[in-house]
Scaffold this active site. Structure first.
Site, PDB file in Angstrom:
ATOM      1  N   ILE A  12      10.915  -7.411  -8.206  1.00 49.25           N
ATOM      2  CA  ILE A  12      10.680  -6.421  -9.261  1.00 49.25           C
ATOM      3  C   ILE A  12      12.000  -6.027  -9.923  1.00 49.25           C
ATOM      4  O   ILE A  12      12.082  -5.894 -11.149  1.00 49.25           O
ATOM      5  CB  ILE A  12       9.956  -5.181  -8.679  1.00 49.25           C
ATOM      6  CG1 ILE A  12       8.647  -5.612  -7.986  1.00 49.25           C
ATOM      7  CG2 ILE A  12       9.657  -4.160  -9.782  1.00 49.25           C
ATOM      8  CD1 ILE A  12       7.984  -4.536  -7.142  1.00 49.25           C
ATOM      9  N   ASN A  32      22.383  -6.463  -1.456  1.00 46.06           N
ATOM     10  CA  ASN A  32      23.029  -7.159  -0.326  1.00 46.06           C
ATOM     11  C   ASN A  32      22.511  -8.584  -0.178  1.00 46.06           C
ATOM     12  O   ASN A  32      22.878  -9.287   0.762  1.00 46.06           O
ATOM     13  CB  ASN A  32      22.862  -6.368   0.987  1.00 46.06           C
ATOM     14  CG  ASN A  32      21.416  -6.317   1.453  1.00 46.06           C
ATOM     15  OD1 ASN A  32      20.523  -6.892   0.824  1.00 46.06           O
ATOM     16  ND2 ASN A  32      21.176  -5.635   2.566  1.00 46.06           N
ATOM     17  N   SER A 124       5.262   3.607  -2.759  1.00 45.41           N
ATOM     18  CA  SER A 124       4.164   2.660  -2.605  1.00 45.41           C
ATOM     19  C   SER A 124       2.852   3.406  -2.379  1.00 45.41           C
ATOM     20  O   SER A 124       2.833   4.509  -1.814  1.00 45.41           O
ATOM     21  CB  SER A 124       4.472   1.792  -1.382  1.00 45.41           C
ATOM     22  OG  SER A 124       3.311   1.140  -0.946  1.00 45.41           O
ATOM     23  N   TYR A 148       6.546   1.146   7.600  1.00 44.08           N
ATOM     24  CA  TYR A 148       6.975   0.908   6.209  1.00 44.08           C
ATOM     25  C   TYR A 148       6.544   2.079   5.323  1.00 44.08           C
ATOM     26  O   TYR A 148       7.357   2.670   4.605  1.00 44.08           O
ATOM     27  CB  TYR A 148       6.382  -0.413   5.689  1.00 44.08           C
ATOM     28  CG  TYR A 148       6.515  -0.571   4.186  1.00 44.08           C
ATOM     29  CD1 TYR A 148       7.761  -0.751   3.598  1.00 44.08           C
ATOM     30  CD2 TYR A 148       5.391  -0.525   3.348  1.00 44.08           C
ATOM     31  CE1 TYR A 148       7.892  -0.874   2.216  1.00 44.08           C
ATOM     32  CE2 TYR A 148       5.508  -0.647   1.977  1.00 44.08           C
ATOM     33  CZ  TYR A 148       6.752  -0.820   1.408  1.00 44.08           C
ATOM     34  OH  TYR A 148       6.874  -0.936   0.046  1.00 44.08           O
ATOM     35  N   LYS A 152       8.760   5.160   3.306  1.00 43.09           N
ATOM     36  CA  LYS A 152       8.658   5.556   1.884  1.00 43.09           C
ATOM     37  C   LYS A 152       8.368   7.049   1.779  1.00 43.09           C
ATOM     38  O   LYS A 152       8.905   7.752   0.926  1.00 43.09           O
ATOM     39  CB  LYS A 152       7.531   4.761   1.205  1.00 43.09           C
ATOM     40  CG  LYS A 152       7.838   3.276   1.050  1.00 43.09           C
ATOM     41  CD  LYS A 152       8.923   3.038   0.030  1.00 43.09           C
ATOM     42  CE  LYS A 152       9.309   1.593  -0.114  1.00 43.09           C
ATOM     43  NZ  LYS A 152      10.487   1.374  -0.945  1.00 43.09           N
ATOM     44  N   ARG A 230      -8.287  -4.126  -4.321  1.00 42.38           N
ATOM     45  CA  ARG A 230      -6.969  -3.558  -4.634  1.00 42.38           C
ATOM     46  C   ARG A 230      -6.785  -3.427  -6.137  1.00 42.38           C
ATOM     47  O   ARG A 230      -7.393  -4.158  -6.914  1.00 42.38           O
ATOM     48  CB  ARG A 230      -5.843  -4.477  -4.105  1.00 42.38           C
ATOM     49  CG  ARG A 230      -5.797  -4.617  -2.587  1.00 42.38           C
ATOM     50  CD  ARG A 230      -5.357  -3.327  -1.924  1.00 42.38           C
ATOM     51  NE  ARG A 230      -5.257  -3.462  -0.477  1.00 42.38           N
ATOM     52  CZ  ARG A 230      -6.271  -3.298   0.377  1.00 42.38           C
ATOM     53  NH1 ARG A 230      -7.484  -2.996  -0.073  1.00 42.38           N
ATOM     54  NH2 ARG A 230      -6.075  -3.412   1.671  1.00 42.38           N
TER      55      ARG A 230
HETATM   56  P1  NAD Z   1      12.266  -7.752  -2.832  1.00 43.60           P
HETATM   57  O1  NAD Z   1      12.415  -7.973  -1.361  1.00 43.60           O
HETATM   58  O2  NAD Z   1      11.994  -8.936  -3.690  1.00 43.60           O
HETATM   59  O3  NAD Z   1      13.544  -6.997  -3.391  1.00 43.60           O
HETATM   60  C1  NAD Z   1      14.292  -6.055  -2.650  1.00 43.60           C
HETATM   61  C2  NAD Z   1      15.765  -6.257  -2.993  1.00 43.60           C
HETATM   62  O4  NAD Z   1      16.545  -5.287  -2.291  1.00 43.60           O
HETATM   63  C3  NAD Z   1      16.287  -7.628  -2.569  1.00 43.60           C
HETATM   64  O5  NAD Z   1      17.052  -8.191  -3.617  1.00 43.60           O
HETATM   65  C4  NAD Z   1      17.159  -7.345  -1.345  1.00 43.60           C
HETATM   66  O6  NAD Z   1      18.191  -8.301  -1.201  1.00 43.60           O
HETATM   67  C5  NAD Z   1      17.651  -5.939  -1.660  1.00 43.60           C
HETATM   68  N1  NAD Z   1      17.976  -5.124  -0.482  1.00 43.60           N
HETATM   69  C6  NAD Z   1      17.215  -4.891   0.622  1.00 43.60           C
HETATM   70  N2  NAD Z   1      17.845  -4.042   1.456  1.00 43.60           N
HETATM   71  C7  NAD Z   1      19.027  -3.725   0.864  1.00 43.60           C
HETATM   72  C8  NAD Z   1      20.121  -2.872   1.226  1.00 43.60           C
HETATM   73  N3  NAD Z   1      20.113  -2.192   2.383  1.00 43.60           N
HETATM   74  N4  NAD Z   1      21.173  -2.785   0.377  1.00 43.60           N
HETATM   75  C9  NAD Z   1      21.186  -3.474  -0.789  1.00 43.60           C
HETATM   76  N5  NAD Z   1      20.182  -4.292  -1.179  1.00 43.60           N
HETATM   77  C10 NAD Z   1      19.116  -4.402  -0.370  1.00 43.60           C
HETATM   78  O7  NAD Z   1      11.118  -6.652  -3.006  1.00 43.60           O
HETATM   79  P2  NAD Z   1      10.331  -6.196  -4.322  1.00 43.60           P
HETATM   80  O8  NAD Z   1       8.943  -6.706  -4.230  1.00 43.60           O
HETATM   81  O9  NAD Z   1      11.136  -6.472  -5.534  1.00 43.60           O
HETATM   82  O10 NAD Z   1      10.250  -4.628  -4.046  1.00 43.60           O
HETATM   83  C11 NAD Z   1      11.180  -3.722  -4.627  1.00 43.60           C
HETATM   84  C12 NAD Z   1      10.880  -2.314  -4.121  1.00 43.60           C
HETATM   85  O11 NAD Z   1       9.536  -1.970  -4.449  1.00 43.60           O
HETATM   86  C13 NAD Z   1      10.989  -2.175  -2.599  1.00 43.60           C
HETATM   87  O12 NAD Z   1      11.585  -0.924  -2.312  1.00 43.60           O
HETATM   88  C14 NAD Z   1       9.546  -2.186  -2.127  1.00 43.60           C
HETATM   89  O13 NAD Z   1       9.361  -1.469  -0.944  1.00 43.60           O
HETATM   90  C15 NAD Z   1       8.853  -1.507  -3.304  1.00 43.60           C
HETATM   91  N6  NAD Z   1       7.428  -1.903  -3.399  1.00 43.60           N
HETATM   92  C16 NAD Z   1       7.108  -3.219  -3.526  1.00 43.60           C
HETATM   93  C17 NAD Z   1       5.773  -3.594  -3.575  1.00 43.60           C
HETATM   94  C18 NAD Z   1       5.383  -5.051  -3.682  1.00 43.60           C
HETATM   95  O14 NAD Z   1       4.233  -5.387  -3.384  1.00 43.60           O
HETATM   96  N7  NAD Z   1       6.264  -5.938  -4.101  1.00 43.60           N
HETATM   97  C19 NAD Z   1       4.765  -2.605  -3.515  1.00 43.60           C
HETATM   98  C20 NAD Z   1       5.139  -1.260  -3.400  1.00 43.60           C
HETATM   99  C21 NAD Z   1       6.489  -0.908  -3.346  1.00 43.60           C
HETATM  100  N1  UDP Z   2      -5.682 -10.519   1.961  1.00 40.09           N
HETATM  101  C1  UDP Z   2      -6.424 -11.629   2.371  1.00 40.09           C
HETATM  102  N2  UDP Z   2      -5.754 -12.740   2.784  1.00 40.09           N
HETATM  103  C2  UDP Z   2      -4.397 -12.821   2.791  1.00 40.09           C
HETATM  104  C3  UDP Z   2      -3.650 -11.698   2.370  1.00 40.09           C
HETATM  105  C4  UDP Z   2      -4.323 -10.560   1.961  1.00 40.09           C
HETATM  106  O1  UDP Z   2      -7.653 -11.579   2.385  1.00 40.09           O
HETATM  107  O2  UDP Z   2      -3.834 -13.856   3.183  1.00 40.09           O
HETATM  108  C5  UDP Z   2      -6.397  -9.333   1.467  1.00 40.09           C
HETATM  109  C6  UDP Z   2      -6.046  -8.038   2.201  1.00 40.09           C
HETATM  110  O3  UDP Z   2      -6.911  -7.868   3.311  1.00 40.09           O
HETATM  111  C7  UDP Z   2      -6.271  -6.987   1.100  1.00 40.09           C
HETATM  112  C8  UDP Z   2      -5.915  -7.745  -0.188  1.00 40.09           C
HETATM  113  O4  UDP Z   2      -6.000  -9.137   0.129  1.00 40.09           O
HETATM  114  O5  UDP Z   2      -7.646  -6.649   1.021  1.00 40.09           O
HETATM  115  C9  UDP Z   2      -4.496  -7.435  -0.678  1.00 40.09           C
HETATM  116  O6  UDP Z   2      -3.599  -7.646   0.406  1.00 40.09           O
HETATM  117  P1  UDP Z   2      -2.019  -7.575   0.194  1.00 40.09           P
HETATM  118  O7  UDP Z   2      -1.386  -7.826   1.532  1.00 40.09           O
HETATM  119  O8  UDP Z   2      -1.624  -8.453  -0.944  1.00 40.09           O
HETATM  120  O9  UDP Z   2      -1.768  -6.069  -0.285  1.00 40.09           O
HETATM  121  P2  UDP Z   2      -1.997  -4.682   0.513  1.00 40.09           P
HETATM  122  O10 UDP Z   2      -2.968  -4.910   1.607  1.00 40.09           O
HETATM  123  O11 UDP Z   2      -0.644  -4.304   0.985  1.00 40.09           O
HETATM  124  O12 UDP Z   2      -2.536  -3.742  -0.499  1.00 40.09           O
END
Ligand code: NAD
Ligand code: UDP
Length: 335
Positions: A12, A32, A124, A148, A152, A230
């Site tokens: 992201i 990092n 999240s 996790y 958050k 979802r």
């Molecule tokens: P990602 O793992 O692709 O990116 C995270 C980045 O943070 C990476 O580039 C990693 O190298 C860096 N990083 C991790 N720990 C670090 C530290 N201690 N110092 C410096 N850099 C560090 O994840 P993403 O999907 O891009 O998610 C970004 C944020 O959004 C995260 O905080 C995640 O928890 C949150 N989020 C993601 C999702 C999702 O489904 N992708 C959903 C809800 C919230």
């Molecule tokens: N899910 C699934 N098979 C997979 C991964 C996820 O059926 O291999 C389902 C999971 O049970 C949920 C939805 O897909 O209902 C989204 O899951 P994901 O892990 O992507 O997101 P989260 O559960 O964290 O919202």
């Protein structure tokens, strides 16, 4: 305006970096590279036609952060850095409290020291309690069920207290629902090495021949087809939510970033089949422990306060993911 982006080399974060550069902001990234990729930043910069400053730095290194902030002088910080696997957080909770909670505290300490007073934080939907009734409004009961989600929640509490103690501070908590999608160029997207936990990256792995079949977790949820539902949101819509948050007034703000519409696992598989033109084999298996039946956002508050609304639908998300897989079959490797 100058923006410091932590975790800007991740999924992201790199898309946010691209969008900020594209809009004319100056961007400095702190990462990092534990899961992010330097080449994602090169691609973001190339796509926007503007340079990005990069520091290989862990957000837990407060003194290094302070010197970066003193030299770059950002007006706002977007904080994406963190770990995000629910399963890993159950196995190694200490890693999550250290990276996500300690890392965020270190960032806030550096910001206070450097008088930088706008923080946009990636929270999240997992912070919502398992007993709530979707769609979840921001005031719904919280009660994450894994480390996790609790990490958050703790950062949200930290931000609440910082905003109370420092009235000049803007703390913006963005609760993401299920981000999916990629840049339409096919150059920036989610690249998961190993076996992904999330549905769409796993389905992609099946399409790429890395896995045989999708496992659909659960057939007896109280949903239209028995699988989990979802609120999938295009990552570019999510990024626009961050840009909109740059203009919010001082104090604490909490927003859901979701579409308000839910899709089942079977509907997602169907959408991926239709954009790829391929059959996706699947087996229906038991529920995955810890999963809720339905998670859907009430996104009205973000619409009212920031004039933000998700614009892209499930097919566009799947098309962009498929396109990324075609254009970047090895993710960010080979660069
Ligand atoms: P990602 O793992 O692709 O990116 C995270 C980045 O943070 C990476 O580039 C990693 O190298 C860096 N990083 C991790 N720990 C670090 C530290 N201690 N110092 C410096 N850099 C560090 O994840 P993403 O999907 O891009 O998610 C970004 C944020 O959004 C995260 O905080 C995640 O928890 C949150 N989020 C993601 C999702 C999702 O489904 N992708 C959903 C809800 C919230
Ligand atoms: N899910 C699934 N098979 C997979 C991964 C996820 O059926 O291999 C389902 C999971 O049970 C949920 C939805 O897909 O209902 C989204 O899951 P994901 O892990 O992507 O997101 P989260 O559960 O964290 O919202």
């Amino acid at each position: 305006m100058r923006i410091l982006v932590t975790g800007g080399a991740g999924f992201i974060g790199a898309l946010a970096v691209w969008r900020l550069l594209d809009l004319g902001y100056d961007v400095c990234v702190v990462d990092n590279l534990s899961s992010g990729h330097r080449s994602a930043l090169d691609r973001a910069s190339r796509l926007a036609g503007r340079p990005v400053e990069f520091h290989l730095c862990d957000v837990r290194q407060t003194s290094q952060l302070i010197s970066i902030m003193q030299s770059f002088r950002p007006e706002a910080v977007m904080h994406f850095a963190g770990l995000k696997s629910v399963a890993e957080s159950v196995a190694c909770p200490e890693l999550y409290y250290e990276n996500n909670v300690q890392g965020s505290l270190s960032l806030v300490q550096a910001m206070l020291q450097c008088q930088i007073d706008r923080l946009i934080f990636s929270s999240s939907a997992t912070v919502y309690g398992a007993n709530g009734v979707p769609p979840f409004g921001e005031d719904a009961e919280l009660g994450p069920v894994n480390p996790y989600g609790r990490s958050k929640w703790m950062v949200e509490l930290l931000m609440r207290d910082i905003c109370s103690a420092h009235p000049e501070f803007s703390g913006i908590i963005l609760r993401y629902f299920n981000p999916v999608g990629a840049h339409p160029s096919g150059l920036l997207g989610e690249w998961v090495q190993g076996s992904p936990n999330n549905l769409v990256p796993y389905v992609m792995g099946v399409l790429q021949g890395r896995f045989d079949r999708v496992r659909v977790f659960g057939s007896d949820y109280p949903t239209s087809d028995g699988s989990g539902v979802r609120d999938y949101i295009h990552v570019l819509d999510l990024v626009e939510g961050h840009v909109a948050a740059l203009n919010l007034p001082k104090g604490l703000s909490v927003f859901n970033l979701g579409t308000g519409r839910g899709y089942s696992v079977h509907e997602v598989i169907q959408a991926m089949q239709s954009v790829s033109g391929r059959i996706i084999p699947f087996d229906v298996v038991d529920r995955r422990p810890g999963d809720v039946a339905v998670s859907i956002a009430d996104p009205c508050r973000a619409h009212q306060a920031m004039a933000w609304k998700a614009e892209r639908g499930l097919i566009e998300m799947c098309q962009d993911v498929w396109n990324f897989a075609q254009c970047s079959p090895k993710g960010y490797e080979l660069e």
